[in-house]
Design a protein around this motif. Structure first.
Motif, mmCIF file in Angstrom:
data_model
loop_
_atom_site.group_PDB
_atom_site.id
_atom_site.type_symbol
_atom_site.label_atom_id
_atom_site.label_comp_id
_atom_site.label_asym_id
_atom_site.label_seq_id
_atom_site.Cartn_x
_atom_site.Cartn_y
_atom_site.Cartn_z
ATOM 1 N N VAL A 96 -39.389 5.040 37.803
ATOM 2 C CA VAL A 96 -38.878 4.820 39.156
ATOM 3 C C VAL A 96 -38.692 3.322 39.334
ATOM 4 C CG1 VAL A 96 -39.322 5.028 41.622
ATOM 5 C CG2 VAL A 96 -39.987 6.872 40.077
ATOM 6 N N VAL A 97 -37.430 2.928 39.554
ATOM 7 C CA VAL A 97 -37.079 1.511 39.637
ATOM 8 C C VAL A 97 -36.170 1.320 40.845
ATOM 9 C CG1 VAL A 97 -36.059 -0.446 38.412
ATOM 10 C CG2 VAL A 97 -37.192 1.365 37.128
ATOM 11 N N PRO A 98 -36.355 0.271 41.643
ATOM 12 C CA PRO A 98 -35.451 0.024 42.774
ATOM 13 C C PRO A 98 -34.088 -0.435 42.292
ATOM 14 C CG PRO A 98 -37.042 -1.760 42.586
ATOM 15 C CD PRO A 98 -37.470 -0.696 41.608
ATOM 16 N N ASP A 99 -33.025 0.030 42.963
ATOM 17 C CA ASP A 99 -31.680 -0.402 42.602
ATOM 18 C C ASP A 99 -31.338 -1.719 43.275
ATOM 19 O OD1 ASP A 99 -31.209 0.222 45.222
ATOM 20 O OD2 ASP A 99 -29.831 1.876 44.818
ATOM 21 N N GLU A 100 -30.063 -2.069 43.260
ATOM 22 C CA GLU A 100 -29.635 -3.351 43.809
ATOM 23 C C GLU A 100 -29.942 -3.487 45.290
ATOM 24 O OE1 GLU A 100 -25.921 -1.715 41.730
ATOM 25 O OE2 GLU A 100 -27.926 -0.929 42.171
ATOM 26 N N SER A 101 -29.891 -2.370 46.038
ATOM 27 C CA SER A 101 -30.133 -2.414 47.483
ATOM 28 C C SER A 101 -31.590 -2.186 47.850
ATOM 29 C CB SER A 101 -29.262 -1.347 48.176
ATOM 30 O OG SER A 101 -29.627 -0.050 47.726
ATOM 31 N N GLY A 102 -32.437 -1.943 46.843
ATOM 32 C CA GLY A 102 -33.844 -1.704 47.110
ATOM 33 C C GLY A 102 -34.235 -0.244 47.139
ATOM 34 N N GLN A 103 -33.289 0.688 47.072
ATOM 35 C CA GLN A 103 -33.597 2.118 47.056
ATOM 36 C C GLN A 103 -34.148 2.500 45.678
ATOM 37 O OE1 GLN A 103 -30.211 4.667 47.549
ATOM 38 N NE2 GLN A 103 -31.401 6.565 47.394
ATOM 39 N N TYR A 104 -35.220 3.298 45.681
ATOM 40 C CA TYR A 104 -35.841 3.708 44.424
ATOM 41 C C TYR A 104 -35.061 4.849 43.790
ATOM 42 C CZ TYR A 104 -39.911 0.765 45.298
ATOM 43 O OH TYR A 104 -40.738 -0.305 45.499
ATOM 44 N N LEU A 105 -34.871 4.748 42.467
ATOM 45 C CA LEU A 105 -34.176 5.790 41.712
ATOM 46 C C LEU A 105 -35.094 6.279 40.591
ATOM 47 C CD1 LEU A 105 -30.590 4.229 41.291
ATOM 48 C CD2 LEU A 105 -31.334 5.922 42.979
ATOM 49 N N ARG A 106 -35.029 7.588 40.362
ATOM 50 C CA ARG A 106 -35.755 8.188 39.249
ATOM 51 C C ARG A 106 -34.837 8.192 38.028
ATOM 52 N NH1 ARG A 106 -35.866 13.352 41.407
ATOM 53 N NH2 ARG A 106 -36.762 14.109 39.433
ATOM 54 N N LEU A 107 -35.312 7.550 36.961
ATOM 55 C CA LEU A 107 -34.469 7.366 35.780
ATOM 56 C C LEU A 107 -35.011 8.169 34.607
ATOM 57 C CD1 LEU A 107 -33.919 3.479 35.846
ATOM 58 C CD2 LEU A 107 -32.611 5.262 37.023
ATOM 59 N N GLU A 108 -34.077 8.758 33.871
ATOM 60 C CA GLU A 108 -34.424 9.450 32.631
ATOM 61 C C GLU A 108 -34.582 8.400 31.526
ATOM 62 O OE1 GLU A 108 -32.392 12.917 29.833
ATOM 63 O OE2 GLU A 108 -31.767 12.696 31.934
ATOM 64 N N ASP A 109 -35.073 8.822 30.360
ATOM 65 C CA ASP A 109 -35.190 7.904 29.235
ATOM 66 C C ASP A 109 -33.825 7.290 28.900
ATOM 67 O OD1 ASP A 109 -37.866 8.342 29.008
ATOM 68 O OD2 ASP A 109 -37.685 9.898 27.471
ATOM 69 N N ALA A 110 -33.866 6.113 28.274
ATOM 70 C CA ALA A 110 -32.639 5.377 27.979
ATOM 71 C C ALA A 110 -31.730 6.173 27.046
ATOM 72 C CB ALA A 110 -32.975 4.032 27.337
ATOM 73 N N ALA A 111 -30.453 6.257 27.434
ATOM 74 C CA ALA A 111 -29.458 6.913 26.586
ATOM 75 C C ALA A 111 -28.775 5.920 25.661
ATOM 76 C CB ALA A 111 -28.411 7.615 27.458
ATOM 77 N N LEU A 112 -28.711 4.659 26.071
ATOM 78 C CA LEU A 112 -28.147 3.587 25.253
ATOM 79 C C LEU A 112 -29.061 2.376 25.354
ATOM 80 C CD1 LEU A 112 -25.421 5.036 26.770
ATOM 81 C CD2 LEU A 112 -24.285 3.448 25.230
ATOM 82 N N THR A 113 -29.058 1.555 24.301
ATOM 83 C CA THR A 113 -29.829 0.312 24.294
ATOM 84 C C THR A 113 -28.916 -0.845 23.908
ATOM 85 O OG1 THR A 113 -30.472 0.497 21.976
ATOM 86 C CG2 THR A 113 -31.874 1.619 23.591
ATOM 87 N N GLY A 114 -29.516 -2.047 23.890
ATOM 88 C CA GLY A 114 -28.742 -3.221 23.512
ATOM 89 C C GLY A 114 -28.211 -3.159 22.099
ATOM 90 N N GLN A 115 -28.818 -2.349 21.234
ATOM 91 C CA GLN A 115 -28.315 -2.221 19.869
ATOM 92 C C GLN A 115 -26.961 -1.524 19.813
ATOM 93 O OE1 GLN A 115 -31.422 -0.236 17.724
ATOM 94 N NE2 GLN A 115 -32.729 -2.065 17.625
ATOM 95 N N ASP A 116 -26.615 -0.799 20.881
ATOM 96 C CA ASP A 116 -25.312 -0.133 20.940
ATOM 97 C C ASP A 116 -24.211 -1.051 21.443
ATOM 98 O OD1 ASP A 116 -26.273 2.474 20.157
ATOM 99 O OD2 ASP A 116 -27.241 2.578 22.112
ATOM 100 N N VAL A 117 -24.587 -2.302 21.839
ATOM 101 C CA VAL A 117 -23.617 -3.223 22.428
ATOM 102 C C VAL A 117 -22.945 -4.037 21.322
ATOM 103 C CG1 VAL A 117 -23.334 -5.220 23.936
ATOM 104 C CG2 VAL A 117 -24.856 -3.350 24.605
ATOM 105 N N LYS A 118 -21.610 -4.074 21.368
ATOM 106 C CA LYS A 118 -20.847 -4.862 20.397
ATOM 107 C C LYS A 118 -20.544 -6.258 20.931
ATOM 108 C CE LYS A 118 -16.656 -3.508 19.595
ATOM 109 N NZ LYS A 118 -15.523 -2.711 19.058
#
Length: 782
Positions: free
Chosen positions: A144-166
């Protein structure tokens, strides 16, 4: 009788118009340079001025231990981030198992730099499971992490990481007015995962939190947009890229792109120390080096004036303009000037002097041949004839500088920056400013009445001796190659017999920090440690009564000697820190430097092959390899350290060697176009004799500067000047007695293979006989 036609006025007007245009260009360049020099200062590197030192400590996580290997990977990621921040040349050293010491010269905001370096930059992409009231609403496997406006969001495990970034780039959207954003490009597999995540989110209705995708950087949601309604359920966003939007200004967007593109740190880091430290060389070393440079430049200017009189004095003025243009260019691009950077300018000064000498020697040839009625006409012809050699030598150097800048990092990259700036400034100085001054002066009535004052009305003593004796130096080219091979083997054996004494930058060593009872001057400490048997100790002040000593690996007895020496100077010393440090020229930096150097040589070979012939390019690169091995071998025999300063000197010697060979082969090519029936060895010999006055005068100019540095400077500058003196001597020798004989031998083999297919040689002098390339009938006469 036919009447002689008067001189053509349109041609005179055209020449006057060209001179006016060049004068306006020169004035504009000088005015801009003065304005920049008065308003923008040049940043000095940490080895010349001091700077900020940041000590980072790596921290273990649940999945990764902060061991030596993880810390080494962290060093390489940090190096990429710092290189992307600008052209400042940092020193990045692993200290112990889990500490990294970063030295940043010329940094105006060290706190922000520490923040950029310390951020782990771990980019992850998460599907959103829904909204939450607070952080305590997290269920198993959720975050559970707050978004840009401060609203809390429930997040699933990461689907992509920095290793996927070109890659990632900061861009400004002018059409929509959305402002700055960051475009992220994914690798192929990452693009597929991105399409799958956005396709699943598109299956939820608009406005639902589950239609959002959260982009998280260092456990903070930086963007959580909803998937556009145009995206079909299950299809997702294809193309392998996305945009991170937000209220970014230009600096924030570029910083975010840098962090994403630079890659995630393998482990988190924590800033445990941050302070300002003193210069590595010390004020006395810098002042002695500056004094030596002034004396050397003055001697070089005096030599040019003695040889070329009025034209030499005007060339000296142009060299001063070169210094101003180079300084302004450095300030304009925000470069940081360090000791390796100064090496690039030494080479560029030599090329600027060389260009003027080439022009004046060409003008002397025109006057000696009596083909030009006036000094001004001879000068114009000299500039026109020398242009191809000047352009080719500068282009080959620019190719090397560009590849070193784009492919290398650290001090090698800085060398490429300053060398490129210096070469461009030297071309403006020699081809524009010198030409304007010289042609204007040559057209004055007082000069026309006294042509000897110009310095180009006579051929000069070196050319007089050569014209009188006309030696056939290339009669037996294989003997010169054998002599070069002997020199190569004798020098190269030093590498095998004595080995290379790599400096601390390559090997690492020991770092000891002391707190003294009274402040200790770093220069006194350097001298005292040198007397105690540690001549290469790097001493820096890090506070009123703190002193840092960095040297090679020490035994306990040697460490005790260092402590006693410092204590004797400071009225007692307490050892605050004692750590082993890793090499500042890391494995990746060395690998990148070697790759960049190899590609630079290949690019130079390709350019020379295109502009001349593959034969000339091969001979030039062969002579260059000879110079590199000889210089490294001589330093091995002398027991001198092979460190970052030597690396800068080696790169300078490479540029000097190629420049010398290009000038010689340019003359060979010119003679081949004029004298098609003359044997190749005779043509090459004539080219050597014709360019030897230029070689002698250019070499003398460089030797005067470098000898002043070697005698008057101290510390690292002495070894730097010594390396360049050896390189200039070897480079001058190899261009004449290695590159030329090699070209003759290669040409003879090529000609022999062609003749073997078309017929055989007859006896010399026989009608229809064909004389092999590289041998003349003169050689057959007893």
């Amino acid at each position: 009788m036919k009447r002689s036609r008067p001189p053509s006025r349109p041609r005179t007007r055209s020449r006057s118009r060209s001179l006016n245009v060049r004068a306006l260009v020169a004035l504009a360049v000088m005015a801009a340079s003065v304005a920049i020099a008065l308003t923008l200062p040049v940043r000095l590197g940490l080895d010349l001025r001091g700077g900020t030192q940041i000590v980072l400590e790596t921290k273990s996580t649940e999945t990764t231990e902060a061991d030596r290997e993880a810390t080494d990977r962290t060093v390489e990621v940090l190096r990429g981030r710092i290189d992307a921040l600008g052209v400042a040349e940092p020193t990045i050293v692993r200290s112990g198992e889990n500490r990294v010491v970063v030295e940043l010269p010329g940094v105006q905001d060290p706190e922000r730099a520490a923040d950029v370096l310390g951020r782990t930059a771990q980019l992850t992409v998460h599907p959103v499971l829904g909204a939450a009231e607070n952080a305590a609403d997290a269920e198993d496997g959720e975050r559970v992490v707050p978004d840009e406006s401060g609203q809390y969001l429930r997040l699933e495990d990461a689907a992509l990481t920095g290793q996927d970034v070109k890659g990632a780039d900061a861009r400004f959207d002018q059409q929509s007015g959305a402002g700055w954003h960051v475009t992220v490009d994914f690798e192929d597999a990452g693009g597929d995962r991105w399409a799958r995540v956005t396709g699943e989110a598109a299956c939820h209705p608009a406005g639902d939190a589950q239609r959002r995708v959260a982009i998280v950087l260092d456990d903070k949601i930086i963007s959580s947009p909803q998937v556009d309604p145009s995206v079909a359920c299950g299809a997702g966003i294809t193309g392998g890229s996305t945009q991170i939007t937000g209220s970014f200004d230009d600096a924030e967007a570029r910083e975010l792109a840098l962090l994403v593109k630079g890659g995630a740190l393998p482990v988190p880091v924590e800033t445990i120390e941050q302070r300002t430290i003193g210069a590595t060389l010390g004020e006395e070393a810098i002042s002695s080096g500056a004094w030596a440079a002034v004396v050397g430049t003055a001697l070089t200017a005096l030599f040019i004036i003695v040889v070329y009189r009025l034209m030499g004095a005007l060339a000296t003025v142009a060299l001063l303009c070169y210094g101003l243009i180079s300084y302004a260019a450095l300030a304009a691009v925000g470069a940081t000037l360090t000791l390796p950077g100064l090496a690039g300018f030494v080479l560029a000064i030599g090329m600027a002097v060389d260009a003027n000498v080439l022009v004046f020697e060409r003008a002397r040839e025109e006057q000696a041949a009596r083909t030009r009625p006036s000094t001004r006409s001879a000068l114009t012809a000299g500039f026109r004839s020398a242009f191809s050699a000047i352009a080719d030598s500068n282009v080959t150097t620019l190719i090397a500088a560009a590849l070193l800048f784009f492919l290398a990092s650290g001090p090698v990259k800085g060398f490429g920056v300053t060398l490129g700036i210096g070469v461009l400034a030297s071309m403006v100085s020699a081809l524009v400013i010198t030409r304007v001054l010289a042609e204007f002066a040559a057209g004055r009535p007082a000069v026309l009445r006294r042509p000897r004052v110009t310095g180009i009305s006579s051929t000069g003593p070196v050319r007089d001796v050569l014209l009188h004796r006309d030696p056939f130096l290339m009669r037996r080219p294989r003997r010169w190659l054998a002599a070069s091979l002997v020199v190569l083997m004798v020098a190269g054996s030093g590498i095998l017999v004595r080995g290379l004494d790599f400096g601390i930058e390559f090997t690492g060593g020991r770092l000891v920090e002391y707190s003294t009872a009274t402040p200790v001057d770093p220069d006194r400490a350097r001298d005292a440690l040198a007397d105690a048997g540690f001549p290469r100790a790097v001493v820096q002040s890090s506070g009123d009564s703190d002193l840092t000593v960095r040297t090679e690996e020490l035994t306990d007895a040697e460490a005790a000697t260092v402590t006693r020496t410092v204590a004797g100077l400071g009225g007692g010393a307490e050892r605050v820190r004692d750590e082993l440090i890793g090499p500042s020229l890391g494995e990746e930096l060395r690998r990148d430097a070697l790759i960049a150097l190899a590609l630079a040589l290949a690019a130079q070979l390709a350019y020379l092959a295109a502009r001349f012939r593959l034969l000339f390019g091969t001979a030039a690169v062969g002579a260059l390899a000879h110079d590199v091995v000889v210089l490294v071998g001589v330093f091995a025999w002398l027991g001198k350290p092979v460190d970052g300063v030597f690396l800068a000197a080696l790169l300078t010697v490479i540029g000097y060697s190629v420049n010398d060979s290009v000038v010689l082969f340019d003359r060979v090519r010119e003679l081949m176009g004029r004298e098609r029936k003359t044997p190749f060895d005779r043509l090459t010999n004539d080219a050597i004799l014709q360019t030897l006055p230029r070689t002698v005068n250019t070499g003398m100019g460089a030797v005067l500067i470098l000898a002043s540095l070697a005698v008057l400077a101290d510390g690292s500058l002495t070894d730097f000047a010594l390396a360049l003196l050896i390189g200039v001597a070897v480079g001058t020798y190899s261009s004449v007695f290695t590159a030329s004989p090699l070209a003759i031998v290669l040409h003879g083999r090529d000609a022999g293979s062609r003749s073997g297919r078309s017929g055989r040689f007859g006896k010399p002098g026989q009608k229809g006989a064909r004389v092999p390339a590289g041998r003349t009938e003169r050689q057959e006469v007893p």
